[in-house]
Design a protein around this motif. Structure first.
Motif, PDB file in Angstrom:
ATOM      1  N   PRO A 148       0.607  -1.253  -0.135  1.00  0.00           N
ATOM      2  CA  PRO A 148      -0.023   0.158   0.028  1.00  0.00           C
ATOM      3  C   PRO A 148       0.703   1.187   0.007  1.00  0.00           C
ATOM      4  O   PRO A 148       0.224   2.198  -0.296  1.00  0.00           O
ATOM      5  CB  PRO A 148      -0.834  -0.040   1.390  1.00  0.00           C
ATOM      6  N   THR A 149       1.980   1.120   0.086  1.00  0.00           N
ATOM      7  CA  THR A 149       3.047   2.399   0.311  1.00  0.00           C
ATOM      8  C   THR A 149       3.644   2.345  -1.019  1.00  0.00           C
ATOM      9  O   THR A 149       4.389   3.625  -1.253  1.00  0.00           O
ATOM     10  CB  THR A 149       4.106   2.061   1.436  1.00  0.00           C
ATOM     11  N   LEU A 173      -8.128  -0.247 -10.444  1.00  0.00           N
ATOM     12  CA  LEU A 173      -7.534  -0.217  -9.100  1.00  0.00           C
ATOM     13  C   LEU A 173      -8.590  -1.077  -8.459  1.00  0.00           C
ATOM     14  O   LEU A 173      -9.487  -0.887  -8.336  1.00  0.00           O
ATOM     15  CB  LEU A 173      -7.209   1.211  -8.546  1.00  0.00           C
ATOM     16  N   SER A 174      -7.695  -2.020  -7.540  1.00  0.00           N
ATOM     17  CA  SER A 174      -8.294  -2.851  -6.515  1.00  0.00           C
ATOM     18  C   SER A 174      -7.579  -3.077  -5.357  1.00  0.00           C
ATOM     19  O   SER A 174      -7.705  -3.810  -4.567  1.00  0.00           O
ATOM     20  CB  SER A 174      -8.589  -4.137  -7.316  1.00  0.00           C
ATOM     21  N   LYS A 175      -6.672  -2.159  -5.237  1.00  0.00           N
ATOM     22  CA  LYS A 175      -5.522  -2.004  -4.180  1.00  0.00           C
ATOM     23  C   LYS A 175      -5.459  -0.483  -3.800  1.00  0.00           C
ATOM     24  O   LYS A 175      -5.590   0.371  -4.426  1.00  0.00           O
ATOM     25  CB  LYS A 175      -4.391  -2.676  -4.434  1.00  0.00           C
ATOM     26  N   THR A 176      -4.863  -0.476  -2.475  1.00  0.00           N
ATOM     27  CA  THR A 176      -4.276   1.141  -2.216  1.00  0.00           C
ATOM     28  C   THR A 176      -2.756   0.985  -2.739  1.00  0.00           C
ATOM     29  O   THR A 176      -1.902   0.254  -2.464  1.00  0.00           O
ATOM     30  CB  THR A 176      -4.439   0.942  -0.695  1.00  0.00           C
ATOM     31  N   LEU A 177      -2.499   2.290  -3.251  1.00  0.00           N
ATOM     32  CA  LEU A 177      -1.250   2.689  -3.588  1.00  0.00           C
ATOM     33  C   LEU A 177      -1.543   4.348  -3.888  1.00  0.00           C
ATOM     34  O   LEU A 177      -2.409   4.805  -3.852  1.00  0.00           O
ATOM     35  CB  LEU A 177      -0.560   1.921  -4.936  1.00  0.00           C
ATOM     36  N   VAL A 178      -0.251   5.035  -4.378  1.00  0.00           N
ATOM     37  CA  VAL A 178      -0.097   6.336  -4.651  1.00  0.00           C
ATOM     38  C   VAL A 178       0.232   6.308  -6.209  1.00  0.00           C
ATOM     39  O   VAL A 178       1.013   5.660  -6.774  1.00  0.00           O
ATOM     40  CB  VAL A 178       1.025   7.027  -3.845  1.00  0.00           C
TER      41      VAL A 178
END
Length: 195
Positions: A148-149, A173-178
């Protein structure tokens, strides 16, 4: 006449392949069959192969490739692969994406046919975190993300289109990211106004 191309989205300097299939569908033989493929001005032929006859490529940007396929009996087919390279110089950013149309003509004494394939030139540079690996699209970098980072860094003009489960989106998108735009192409400076 069938024509396909891959990839359709291209960065400067990339190669692509046009795949053509010429089939004699008539009741009688097709005689004096010729294929002429005209490349867009920002592409040049690298190579051409055919399962029948003989082919040559013209030199320079926007050249032509020709194949003498001879006489084709009913049901005969010729499979042609034309590989081309896109210019290494990108048009100005405000002119991107740049459409490139490739046109092919097949003529015989008895008939003629034409087909075209469109490709798009963009100038897309994508990295994941500070890894020097270059990704061909924003979606491939997003897919490679595992934390996620993670930071997906984008420079230039990207025309990604991703399709998942029948839904077409710019990026799936199906995940957390920047997801971070505004980088220069060397990924040393970030300024959304300048880049």
């Amino acid at each position: 006449l069938r024509k396909a191309v891959g990839p359709r989205l291209l960065n400067p300097g990339q190669t692509l392949t046009y795949t053509l299939v010429v089939t004699s569908d008539g009741m009688d033989a097709a005689t004096n069959v010729w294929l002429t493929d005209t490349l867009p001005t920002l592409q040049q032929a690298v190579s051409i192969t055919s399962t029948r006859g003989s082919c040559t490529t013209g030199a320079g940007w926007g050249g032509t490739a020709t194949c003498d396929l001879g006489t084709m009996a009913p049901g005969d087919s010729a499979h042609i692969a034309l590989t081309a390279q896109v210019t290494t110089t990108s048009p100005p950013l405000e002119q991107l994406p740049w459409q490139m149309r490739n046109t092919v003509w097949v003529t015989a004494t008895e008939a003629a046919n034409t087909a075209y394939a469109d490709t798009m030139l963009h100038d897309c540079h994508v990295r994941l975190n500070d890894d020097p690996t270059k990704y061909e699209s924003v979606q491939t970098a997003v897919d490679a993300s595992t934390q996620p980072t993670d930071v997906v860094k984008v420079a230039g003009y990207c025309m990604d289109v991703a399709s998942r489960s029948g839904v077409t989106q710019t990026v799936y998108l199906s995940k957390t990211l920047v997801l971070q735009g505004g980088w220069n192409t060397e990924f040393t400076q970030r300024n959304a106004i300048s880049f």
